[in-house]
Scaffold this motif. Sequence first.
Motif, short mmCIF file in Angstrom:
data_model
loop_
_atom_site.label_atom_id
_atom_site.label_comp_id
_atom_site.label_asym_id
_atom_site.label_seq_id
_atom_site.Cartn_x
_atom_site.Cartn_y
_atom_site.Cartn_z
N ASP A 206 -4.23 2.98 2.73
CA ASP A 206 -4.51 2.52 4.09
C ASP A 206 -3.71 1.28 4.47
O ASP A 206 -3.43 1.07 5.65
N GLN A 207 -3.31 0.49 3.49
CA GLN A 207 -2.49 -0.68 3.79
C GLN A 207 -1.16 -0.26 4.42
O GLN A 207 -0.61 -0.97 5.26
N GLY A 208 -0.66 0.90 4.02
CA GLY A 208 0.58 1.40 4.59
C GLY A 208 0.39 2.34 5.75
O GLY A 208 1.14 2.29 6.74
N LEU A 209 -0.62 3.19 5.68
CA LEU A 209 -0.72 4.27 6.67
C LEU A 209 -1.44 3.88 7.95
O LEU A 209 -1.22 4.51 8.99
N ILE A 210 -2.29 2.88 7.93
CA ILE A 210 -2.89 2.45 9.19
C ILE A 210 -1.80 1.97 10.16
O ILE A 210 -1.73 2.44 11.31
N PRO A 211 -0.91 1.06 9.76
CA PRO A 211 0.15 0.66 10.71
C PRO A 211 1.13 1.77 11.02
O PRO A 211 1.59 1.88 12.17
#
Length: 362
Positions: free
Chosen positions: A296-301
């Motif tokens: 999620d640290q990468g895919l939310i943005p």
Amino acid sequence: MYQLNQNQTVNTPQKYRPRLALTVGDPGGIGTEVILKALADVEIGHNYDLTVVSNKNLLQETYQQLSSMGNLLPLADPNLLKIIDVTVDKETAAQINLGTGNAASGAASFAYMDYAIAQTLAGDFDGIVTGPIAKSAWKAAGYNYPGQTELLAQKSSVDRFGMLFVARSPYTGWTLRALLATTHLPLRQVADTLTPQLLTQKLDLLVECLEKDFGITSGRIAIAGLNPHSGEQGQLGTEELDWLIPWLESERQKRPNFQLDGPIPPDTMWVKPGQAWYGNGVVQHPADAYLAMYHDQGLIPVKLMAFDRAVNTSIGLPFVRTSPDHGTAFDIAGKGIADATSMKEAIVLAAELVRQRLGWQK
């Protein structure tokens, strides 16, 4: 369409039509619809050598259902497509319905993927573009894989692989590249899974990909911290001080061609990419790639910026594999409203990567 190094000469003729297998993914989801919509685009249908891997009867049934609704974007007629008919038995086929994922749809989607991988490894295709699958349907069918990436790696006999997300901004033309250090893990397992050895492997893969697939032999890579504020000197977590910062210093010594920035606080790492994506203000040299510590640290943005056009690219495989960055969307399957943009982007990127790799090999 995607940014390659303008100083790199790709010797492969641009007229070469990459041979790509398109798997529809879960036949109960929107995979069939977005493929039929994508292949109705003249630029997509005529510029690449595309073969759909599916059950032909199910493909035609979806086409007929969507065509009968009227007022839809154009659909490619299955009778005019190259199709490898991967048949499923009548009992299984009878249990497959648009809008539902179950053991039957999982068995079918696994069969499509398995066939496409085998034929690609045999040299029949240059790469695979995969439609979305439902992991729960695979599990119901008896296939316990975290996702398609892990199946691709196992079948290809590789243990170094990663999930790179690529998207080209429709506003500025800038290309975003984001690699996940860990993928489908519960959040509580992330800190224990991350190690210097794992990050070195992921960074190796990322550098190799930038060089081989994008022609970038020197540049900048931004690397996120794990904890809020990258630990804030140990006040919010000690992983940065204990090993992440020392690891990063050693990697800088090993990779003089690449500037490694980090560990960057996760809440601010995506500010410059956002500006480069939307064109808000002057952005001085955004990074060529971003390494996130967890899913999620990468895919939310990434999804915030590029939900309808990001492409999931498996790196470390002996062939090109891309996939639209969206799920099966069972809730809208069969309604004719699925957006095919990400599928088109996945096909275009796969073709560009095939051409770039062939030129790099020469």
